[in-house]
Design a protein around this motif. Structure first.
Motif, short mmCIF file in Angstrom:
data_model
loop_
_atom_site.label_atom_id
_atom_site.label_comp_id
_atom_site.label_asym_id
_atom_site.label_seq_id
_atom_site.Cartn_x
_atom_site.Cartn_y
_atom_site.Cartn_z
N ASP A 188 0.94 -1.08 -0.21
CA ASP A 188 -0.06 -0.34 -0.10
C ASP A 188 0.54 0.94 0.22
N GLY A 189 0.42 2.90 0.44
CA GLY A 189 1.17 3.58 0.30
C GLY A 189 1.56 3.99 1.31
N HIS A 246 2.44 0.03 -7.20
CA HIS A 246 2.16 0.72 -6.06
C HIS A 246 0.66 -0.19 -6.17
N HIS A 271 -6.04 0.48 -3.60
CA HIS A 271 -5.29 1.19 -2.38
C HIS A 271 -5.37 2.42 -3.53
N GLN A 272 -4.59 2.76 -4.09
CA GLN A 272 -4.60 4.47 -5.09
C GLN A 272 -6.55 4.75 -5.06
N LEU A 331 -7.88 5.41 -2.62
CA LEU A 331 -7.74 7.10 -2.16
C LEU A 331 -8.21 7.91 -3.52
N ALA A 332 -8.27 8.12 -4.20
CA ALA A 332 -9.05 8.80 -5.46
C ALA A 332 -10.22 8.56 -4.71
N GLU A 386 -8.01 13.06 -9.77
CA GLU A 386 -7.63 12.23 -8.65
C GLU A 386 -7.09 10.84 -9.56
N ARG A 446 -3.10 9.52 -9.23
CA ARG A 446 -3.80 8.25 -8.39
C ARG A 446 -2.67 7.14 -9.52
N PHE A 447 -3.02 7.23 -10.36
CA PHE A 447 -2.95 6.01 -11.65
C PHE A 447 -1.34 6.67 -12.38
N GLU A 486 1.22 6.26 -11.89
CA GLU A 486 2.80 5.60 -11.24
C GLU A 486 2.95 4.60 -12.11
#
Length: 817
Positions: free
Chosen positions: A362-363, A389, A393-394, A397-398, A627, A631-632, A634
């Motif tokens: 996770d982050g 990541h 989880h991403q 978070l978004a 978002e 977030r994605f 990465e």
């Protein structure tokens, strides 16, 4: 190789004279040994260090336990990591390294990954038996041998017949000669006694199997003979005895006092044997394949920090497999502690970190920190262990970022949580809600306004959302919509009842939910979470691959974009229809809208339509898209962009040979310069062949592609292409498997089992989670594992029968030796 063994050391003096007079339980094999020393030996034998460069010297062990440590190392065998990539060393201007073929020539030879040096197992174990000056140097025992260009030095170490090495070897042979070692402690047993022992052990193992598969506790609060409930293990064993005459004749009342196999230590040894064989089968199934590491940490019910580890790999059939391999108690959650626990796991299972090709966490900063995180520490040792990541989880978070960034949406979810708490505050209110819902459903069915069918209109209640799972909020919104009429009546009942408890909150909630604004937010957020719910569910599949995950993210973005451009009018009609059905006032969309917290004089003049369309609908969707892109971002790395060239979509339209060659360059350990040239030639033949194969045109995703290649035996023809495919499949997508392990941990180690020891938890959890692997292991294998260790350690009368059992196992021992 012995794994995860909880070992005991005992000195017993049982003989044929005291068998019949022993207690109704197994002989307490630790009664003559101090409990602290026994516990110390258990810890030592359960955590033997495989790497010879990291082991303590034999003289560092207590003299009373050295033979037990030696036997354990001999059972494990020499540390020979044949799959390790041995580093080059400059020796007199030439690059030299350890030759893996030496393992076949010298069965005693060990290699230390940490020191890049060779060691001698026999001399390490028995060097302390020789005086200084007898020719027992430190090259192969303490410092390690590293002069790779002089193989003759290894032969010189063996020496003549009377050398220290050969004497040490003979000591090892004598130590492992069990007939000689336990000759004075064994007594002859009859054929019937051997048969009875086998029946008793099989019955005990059947009980252990059942309890492990169900995650049930073994022991009871009162296990005395007069107890009406002796615990699951003893009660189940009694049940088997009551329904099987053969079992009844040899267990419990009819068994000798030290042959009942019901003591807690015996139960733990049987469970440990089950767990050992399970992890052994998982490692065997990996068969030296590349794998990825998924790690997460959480607290158990006894407030102990536990780190769970899952391996992801591609098996021989081309299937993506994620296997739980253990849980480790860590004193703290720093990256150094986590890395140390992983090193211990790798050493215990004789795995090399050089085979690691991916990491998924996770982050948290201790996991993915750029300087000292677990990700960075592993990358320093293996640059090919690329970090991904966790997609799930991403996504979470978004979703959380959107709700925190808009006051109206944040207030809406606060109101939903308050509503669930008020309605479900007591059993009485829940019963009222169920009764009211049943009346509403019955009334609707009589009017023929509800669909009917199997599984529809069942009894339900408001679902409580989870703080860390935003797809659970989707279920909460659906339940509020479907039960809206019943919820309103329950709130009115609470207000009319006049109780002081929650009266004000119930009145406030009733006003809020009977407003157009609440209903609009309700249906709008249902649409948003509905668009991401399928993605959230798909990311939690064990066989999900990185290509499918990226595709699903793109589909989710496209769906949100389509919603932004075309779905507002339909949403407004749906909300208006719902409000009309429940007598909720619908404002005129052309009237001026002023927020409650704004001044009516200074507020900008906007219409309701502008507010709901622009300030809520369009703004929230655009924030959500931003978002998701952030977030994605990465995963939009060069590595994964090149990976997309393997996609099967539209007859391999994304195929690009040059990008695939650059993708292979990310793995220099697997593709050297010669391999890259061979891959370049193979890609031309491969793509031409694929265009002629109709079997591959309908496939979706890398997983089905890999399975089809194995099925058609093309993984051997295009071995380099298949290697690229397996590297892509090995990359982790989400850490859902690790989080599921923590959910299971709450079942195995619940409030009433909060005093479970670490090893007991490890063994029980491993078998319970990987029960499909455990189901493939037969009783013979587990009993053999159990008896071999008992023969080595316990050396008591009970195990005489175990030795006889081995001799009559129809060649089972020879097949597993």
């Amino acid at each position: 190789m012995e794994r995860y063994f909880k070992r005991r050391f005992a000195s017993t003096t049982s003989s044929s004279d005291n068998v019949g007079s022993s207690s109704s339980r197994d002989v307490d094999i630790s009664r003559d040994v101090d409990s602290s020393k026994e516990s110390e030996l258990q810890d030592i034998l359960a955590n033997l260090i495989a790497d010879p460069g990291l082991r303590p010297q034999m003289l560092d062990y207590d003299p009373n336990i050295r033979d037990e440590v030696r036997r354990a190392y001999l059972q494990k065998g020499p540390c020979q990591p044949k799959d390790h990539t041995f580093p080059q060393t400059d020796l007199s201007g030439y690059d030299r390294r350890f030759n893996v073929k030496w393992f076949d020539e010298f069965d005693w030879l060990e290699y230390s990954i940490s020191k890049d040096a060779a060691f001698c197992l026999y001399c390490y174990l028995f060097k302390s038996n020789f005086r200084i000056g007898q020719g027992c140097g430190d090259a192969f025992t303490e410092m390690g041998f590293r002069n790779w260009k002089k193989k003759d030095k290894i032969r010189q170490h063996v020496g003549p017949v009377g050398s220290v090495h050969n004497q040490s070897r003979q000591y090892c042979v004598d130590l492992m000669n069990q007939k000689q070692h336990i000759r004075t402690a064994l007594i002859k047993q009859s054929e019937q006694a051997r048969i009875d022992y086998r029946i008793c052990l099989t019955a005990s193992l059947d009980c252990v199997r059942f309890l492990l598969r169900q995650g049930l506790p073994f022991r009871g609060h009162d296990e005395s003979d007069t107890s009406s409930n002796k615990g699951n293990y003893l009660e189940l064993l009694q049940f088997l005895a009551d329904h099987d005459e053969k079992v009844k004749a040899v267990v419990l009342e009819n068994a000798p006092g030290n042959l009942k196999l019901i003591a807690p230590t015996i139960q733990k040894d049987l469970v440990n044997a089950c767990a050992t064989e399970t992890i052994k089968k998982i490692i065997k199934d990996m068969d030296g394949a590349f794998f990825s590491l998924l790690v997460d940490e959480s607290r158990d019910v006894s407030v102990k920090e536990q780190m769970a580890v899952v391996f992801r790999y591609v098996d021989k059939s081309g299937d993506v497999i994620e296997r739980f391999v253990g849980i480790q108690h860590v004193r703290d959650t720093t990256s150094n502690s986590l890395k140390e626990a992983i090193d211990i796991l790798f050493a215990r299972e004789e795995l090399s970190i050089s085979m690691l090709r991916g990491q998924g966490y996770d982050g948290a900063s201790n996991m993915k920190g750029e300087f000292n995180g677990l990700k960075t520490q592993i990358l320093r040792e293996n640059p090919c262990a690329y970090y991904i990541h966790c997609f799930a989880h991403q996504l979470q978070l978004a979703l959380v970022a959107v709700t925190k960034g808009n006051a109206d949406i944040a207030t809406f979810f606060t109101s939903c949580n308050s509503l669930v708490n008020i309605v479900g505050a007591s059993c009485k209110r829940r019963d009222i809600l169920r009764d009211q819902l049943q009346k509403d459903v019955t009334e609707a069915l009589e009017k023929d306004t509800f669909p009917t069918g199997r599984g529809l209109n069942q009894e339900t209640c408001l679902k409580r959302p989870g703080d860390t799972r935003w797809n659970s909020h989707y279920g909460t919104l659906l339940s509020i919509i479907s039960m809206f009429k019943s919820v309103v009546k329950v709130l009115k009942f609470i207000i009319e009842d006049g109780s002081t408890d929650n009266l004000g909150e119930a009145n406030r909630s009733l006003r809020e939910i009977q407003s157009f604004e609440f209903v609009f937010h309700l249906f709008f957020m249902r649409s948003i979470l509905g668009a991401t719910n399928d993605l959230s569910q798909a990311l939690q599949r064990k066989d999900q691959d990185i290509e499918n995950a990226m595709t699903l993210v793109k589909v989710c973005k496209d769906q949100l974009q389509h919603m932004r451009e075309n779905a507002f009018e339909a949403l407004l009609d749906q909300v208006s229809s719902f409000c009309a059905k429940h007598d909720i006032l619908v404002p005129n969309m052309d009237d001026a809208y002023v927020a409650q917290w704004r001044s009516h004089r200074r507020a900008p003049i906007i219409t309701h339509l502008h507010h709901y369309r622009v300030d809520i609908f369009i703004q929230i969707i655009e924030w959500q898209l931003a978002e998701l892109n952030h977030r994605f971002s990465e995963v939009n790395t060069e590595l994964l962009l090149r990976l997309a060239c393997l996609s099967l979509d539209d007859s391999f339209i994304a195929f690009d040979k040059q990008k695939l060659l650059r993708f292979a360059e990310f793995y220099p350990q697997d593709f050297n310069s010669r391999d890259l040239l061979a891959l370049e030639d193979q890609l031309d033949i491969y793509i031409t062949h694929m265009h002629t194969m109709t079997d591959f045109s309908q496939l979706k995703g890398f997983g089905s592609f890999a399975r089809k290649m194995v099925e058609k035996m093309l993984h051997r023809t295009y071995n380099y292409v298949y290697l690229l495919l397996t590297l892509a499949l090995t990359l982790p997508v989400a850490a859902a498997s690790v989080e599921r392990a923590f959910s299971v941990m709450n079942i195995v180690k619940g409030p009433f089992r909060n005093r479970m020891g670490d090893q007991w938890l490890i063994d029980s959890l491993l078998v319970f989670i990987e029960k499909d692997v455990f189901a493939c292991i037969d009783n013979e294998t587990i009993m053999l594992r159990f008896i071999i260790w008992k023969l080595i350690v316990d050396n008591c009368n009970t195990l005489t029968l175990g030795r006889k059992f081995l001799e009559s196992a129809n060649g089972c021992a020879a097949s597993h030796s």
